[in-house]
Design an enzyme around this catalytic site. Sequence first.
Site, PDB file in Angstrom:
ATOM      1  N   ASP A   1       0.836  -1.363  -0.044  1.00  0.00           N
ATOM      2  CA  ASP A   1      -0.041   0.135   0.157  1.00  0.00           C
ATOM      3  C   ASP A   1       0.684   1.318   0.235  1.00  0.00           C
ATOM      4  OD1 ASP A   1      -2.075  -1.500   0.079  1.00  0.00           O
ATOM      5  OD2 ASP A   1      -2.337  -1.635   2.380  1.00  0.00           O
TER       6      ASP A   1
ATOM      7  N   LYS B   1       1.842   2.185  -5.299  1.00  0.00           N
ATOM      8  CA  LYS B   1       2.297   1.530  -6.540  1.00  0.00           C
ATOM      9  C   LYS B   1       1.175   1.881  -7.629  1.00  0.00           C
ATOM     10  CE  LYS B   1       2.072  -2.410  -4.305  1.00  0.00           C
ATOM     11  NZ  LYS B   1       2.039  -1.880  -3.062  1.00  0.00           N
TER      12      LYS B   1
ATOM     13  N   GLY C   1      -4.581  -4.296  -3.893  1.00  0.00           N
ATOM     14  CA  GLY C   1      -5.628  -3.109  -4.109  1.00  0.00           C
ATOM     15  C   GLY C   1      -4.785  -1.949  -4.461  1.00  0.00           C
ATOM     16  N   HIS C   2      -4.783  -1.455  -5.938  1.00  0.00           N
ATOM     17  CA  HIS C   2      -3.791  -0.573  -6.243  1.00  0.00           C
ATOM     18  C   HIS C   2      -4.830   0.592  -6.536  1.00  0.00           C
ATOM     19  CE1 HIS C   2      -0.370  -3.081  -7.337  1.00  0.00           C
ATOM     20  NE2 HIS C   2      -0.704  -3.349  -6.033  1.00  0.00           N
TER      21      HIS C   2
ATOM     22  N   GLN D   1       1.924  -5.914  -3.458  1.00  0.00           N
ATOM     23  CA  GLN D   1       2.502  -6.156  -1.846  1.00  0.00           C
ATOM     24  C   GLN D   1       3.705  -5.309  -1.767  1.00  0.00           C
ATOM     25  OE1 GLN D   1       1.354  -9.591  -3.448  1.00  0.00           O
ATOM     26  NE2 GLN D   1      -0.532  -8.584  -2.833  1.00  0.00           N
TER      27      GLN D   1
END
Length: 421
Positions: free
Chosen positions: A14, A17, A41-42, A223
Site C-alpha cells: 500500500d 504503487k 488493491g492499487h 504487496q
Amino acid sequence: MRKVDVILGLQWGDEGKGKVVDVLTPNYEAVARFQGGPNAGHTLEFCGEKYVLRSIPSGIFQGGKPNIIGNGVVLDAVLFRGEAEALAKSGHDLTKQLYISKKAHLILPTHRILDAAYEAAKGSAKIGTTGKGIGPTYTDKISRNGMRVGDLLKPNFMEIYKAHKARHEEILRSLNYQYDITELEQEWFSAVEYLKKFTIVDSEYFINNYLKEGHPVLAEGAQGTLLDVDFGSYPFVTSSNTVCAGVCTGLGIAPNRIGEVYGIFKAYCTRVGSGPFPTELFDETGDTLGRIGHEFGAVTGRKRRCGWLDMVALKYSIMINGVTQLIMMKSDVLNDFDTIKVATGYEIDGERTNQFPFDVDIDIKPVYTEFEGWKCDLSKCRKYEDFPAAFKKYVEFIEHETGVPVKIISIGPDRAETIVR
Ligand code: GDP
Ligand code: IMO
Ligand code: MG
C-alpha cells in the site's frame, strides 16, 4: 534490446504503487504484473475519478498500451470479471488491451475456502490474510498441484477441475471446516468463460519479443518487500516473491534484462494484518497518521496500523531489490506534525543493530532521529525547489542514509500531485 524497469513496494504494501505506475506509464510501451493476485488493491486517481485495481495492471488508463498479467500472478476469475466489467462500464473495455499468461495459476473456489479454514485453524496466530485464496493457490503451484489459465482451453478441463476440488474437499473435511461452495462455484464457471474473451498468451515470449523490438516495459509489483515470502517478516507475509527477483520468475525476464528498479515507500509506515511492525505507534500520533492518511485497506477495508519511517527496514529492502531510484509517497500526510521521527537503528537485548533481524517478532526498541516538521501544505508546491527547507532536509537525509536518489515525491493521491526531480 530494451530492458524491463520495475516498480515495487519497499514496506508492507500500500505504498502507492498503482498511482506511480499510472504516472510512469507514458514512458513505456507495456505494463506487466509479475506476482500476487487480488490480495492487491492499487488505487489510481485522476480527472476526479478513483479506481482500485486488484489483478489488472495499473497501466491501462494511459494510451491503450498492452497490459499483461504475468505467469507469476494468481488469478481469481470471479474477481477478475467483476473488475473488468466495472471498468468496461466506465468506458474502459480491456478485451483488446489485456493479455493473460497461460502459465498464471487459477484461484479456485476451494482455494478461497481453504484460506479461511487455515486462518480459522491458526486461531490467534492467524496471518490476517486478505481471504482471497492466495496462500493455498501458491501452495498448490509449488507442490505441483495447481491449475493454470492454459488448462481452461483443454477439452478435459472439467476433469482437471474436479480432481483439484476433490483433493481440497478432503483437506477441508480433515480441518472440520463447514462451507457452502454452490454459489461460488457457479459464479466461477461462468467467470472462466468470460476470462476466455481475453487474449491468453505465452507471456514470456510476448514480453521478450516486445523488448527485442525496442519497446520499453514496466513491471508492476504487488504487496511489498517486507511481505515477501523469503525476505519478509515470515510467517506474517504473503505467499509470493514480491522482490525484484520475482520479476524474473514472474515474467520470464533474464536478470540482465532488468533496468531501473524504482523502490516506493511512504514517508511513514503502515501495515495491514497481523505480524511484527517495529515502529508501530499505539498512541494518538498513530491514530492521527491513520486519519490524515486515510489508512484503510483498499481490498478489505481494514484499518491499517501506522508508525514512523523505519530506515533499518528501508535499507534492507533497498539492498534486496537493488533499488536505483526512490519514490517517496504521501509526504503531505506529515504536513502538520511538529516533530517527525525516523528509526535509524534497533535496540535488541540492549544491543544496537542496523540489521533487519531474523525474528522481527521480538522486543525491538527503535532508536529514533527527530526532525523538525515543515508545518505547511506541500500540495501547493510544483517543483522540488518550492519545498520548505525542513522537508528537503528530511528527503536529503533519506538519500544520504540510503545512497539512493529520491526521484519522485508524491504530495497527494491525484496523478497530478507528483513532483519529478
Ligand atoms: P498500492 O497498493 O501500493 O497501490 O497503494 P494503495 O492504493 O493500496 O494505497 C495508497 C493510498 O494512498 C491510496 O488511497 C492512494 O490514493 C493514496 N495516495 C497515493 N499517493 C498519495 C499521496 O502522495 N498523498 C496522499 N495523501 N495519498 C496518496
Ligand atoms: P498491495 O499490492 C498490504 C497482507 C495481508 C496479510 C498478508 C498475507 O495493495 O500493496 P495474503 O492474502 O496475501 O495471503 O495475506 O499480506 N497483504 C497486503 N497488505 N497491501 C497488499 O497489497 C497486501 N496483500 C497482502 O494483509 O497480512
Ligand atoms: Mg494496496
